[in-house]
Design an enzyme around this catalytic site. Structure first.
Site, PDB file in Angstrom:
ATOM      1  N   PRO A 136       0.784  -1.235   0.000  1.00  0.00           N
ATOM      2  CA  PRO A 136       0.000   0.000   0.000  1.00  0.00           C
ATOM      3  C   PRO A 136       0.817   1.287   0.000  1.00  0.00           C
ATOM      4  CG  PRO A 136       0.130  -0.862   2.216  1.00  0.00           C
ATOM      5  CD  PRO A 136       0.840  -1.864   1.332  1.00  0.00           C
ATOM      6  N   GLU A 137       2.141   1.207  -0.143  1.00  0.00           N
ATOM      7  CA  GLU A 137       2.997   2.375   0.087  1.00  0.00           C
ATOM      8  C   GLU A 137       2.597   3.612  -0.723  1.00  0.00           C
ATOM      9  OE1 GLU A 137       5.842  -1.148   0.911  1.00  0.00           O
ATOM     10  OE2 GLU A 137       4.037  -0.734  -0.262  1.00  0.00           O
ATOM     11  N   LEU A 138       2.331   3.442  -2.018  1.00  0.00           N
ATOM     12  CA  LEU A 138       2.031   4.613  -2.847  1.00  0.00           C
ATOM     13  C   LEU A 138       0.734   5.299  -2.432  1.00  0.00           C
ATOM     14  CD1 LEU A 138       3.096   3.572  -6.472  1.00  0.00           C
ATOM     15  CD2 LEU A 138       4.180   5.222  -4.954  1.00  0.00           C
TER      16      LEU A 138
END
Length: 272
Positions: A136-138
Site C-alpha cells: 500500500p505504500e504509494l
C-alpha cells in the site's frame, strides 16, 4: 536471551522460531525491532545446530510493515537522515533471505508493505485462509524499500499491485501467483510450519546450505541484488525529497491517530 520486540524459541532440535512480538501495533517494525532482528539473525547464523528457521507474528497480524506512528513522531528530514533508516529497513526485510539455512514464513494475518516484502524474502511460506497481502505504500506517498515483488510475479501483476497500492490480496490469490506455498487451517499453522522445518532438518545440513547458496547465486547472476540496491537508492531519494501526500498522512496520524489517518487515506481514493 530476552528481547523487547521478538520471541525466540526452539520447539525441536535444529528448528528455530522467530516471532514478531508487537501485537498491539500489528507487529509493525520500528528501528528497535530491526536492531534486535539483526542481532538475533547474527546469533542464528553462528549456531551450526540450527537447520531451519520459522518466522511468524504474535496476535492477529504477521507484520503490517514499518511503524508509521514512529515515523510521524520523529520524521527523518532529507536524504542524509533517511538513508540510515532505510538501510536498516532493507537489512531487516532481507534478514531471512540472507540466512544460510532455509526460512519459512508462517503468515498468520496481514502481511503488508515491509511485512509483505519480508515474507517474500523467506524461502517458503505457509498462510492461513484469512491472511491478506499487499503493497500500500504509494497510497500514502511512500516508496517501496525492497522491490522484491517483480522477482516473484510477472511485470503486469507486480505493476498492478504496486501502482494501485493494493493491500487486500487474498491468500488464495497469493497462492495462485506463487507467493506462498500452501494455505493451512489457522489452528494448524505453526504445527504445519514445524513439520515442514522438520522435513528440511532431516536432510544433510551442508548440502542444504550449499543448495540455497547455489539458488541465490543464480538470482545474483540475474542481477537481483544490483536491482534491489538500485531500487533502494531511488527510494532513499524519494523519501528524502518527500511527498505532500505522505506529509498530509503523517499530520493526520500525529493529530488524530492511525485509524483516522488510514480513513483519510482511503477516503481520497474512494472519491476517485
Amino acid at each position: 536471551m530476552e528481547w523487547d520486540t521478538l520471541l525466540y524459541d526452539q520447539p525441536e532440535p535444529g528448528i528455530a522460531v522467530v516471532t514478531f512480538n508487537r501485537p498491539e501495533r500489528a507487529n509493525a517494525m520500528n528501528q528497535h525491532m530491526l536492531a534486535e532482528l539483526d542481532e538475533l539473525c547474527a546469533r542464528i547464523s553462528r549456531d551450526d545446530s540450527i537447520r531451519a528457521v520459522i518466522v511468524t507474528g504474535a496476535g492477529k497480524a504477521f507484520s503490517s510493515g514499518f511503524d508509521l506512528k514512529a515515523q510521524a513522531e520523529a520524521t527523518p528530514q532529507g536524504v542524509r537522515e533517511w538513508e540510515p533508516v532505510l538501510e536498516a529497513d532493507f537489512r531487516g526485510i532481507m534478514s531471512f533471505w540472507n540466512l544460510a539455512v532455509p526460512t519459512i514464513a508462517a503468515v498468520n494475518g496481514a502481511a503488508l508493505a515491509g511485512g509483505f516484502e519480508l515474507m517474500m524474502g523467506c524461502d517458503l511460506a505457509l498462510s492461513t485462509e484469512s491472511a491478506v497481502f499487499g503493497e500500500p505504500e504509494l497510497k500514502f506517498g511512500a516508496g517501496i524499500v525492497a522491490m522484491l515483488l517483480p522477482w516473484h510475479v510477472p511485470p503486469k501483476i507486480a505493476k498492478g499491485v504496486i501502482f494501485t497500492g493494493e493491500d487486500s490480496i487474498s491468500a488464495s490469490q497469493a497462492l495462485d501467483w506463487g507467493l506462498i506455498n500452501r494455505i493451512v487451517p489457522a489452528e494448524d499453522l505453526l504445527a504445519e510450519a514445524v513439520a515442514l522445518a522438520r522435513r528440511i532438518s532431516r536432510l544433510d545440513a551442508m548440502a542444504m546450505r550449499r543448495t540455497k547458496q547455489a539458488m541465490h547465486r543464480s538470482y545474483e547472476l540475474m542481477g537481483m541484488q544490483a536491482a534491489l540496491r538500485a531500487s533502494l537508492d531511488i527510494d532513499i531519494l524519494l523519501e528524502g525529497e518527500g511527498t505532500d501526500l505522505k506529509r498530509g498522512f503523517l499530520k493526520v496520524l500525529r493529530d488524530e491517530g492511525l485509524g483516522k489517518a488510514l480513513a483519510w487515506r482511503e477516503a481520497r481514493f474512494a472519491e476517485t
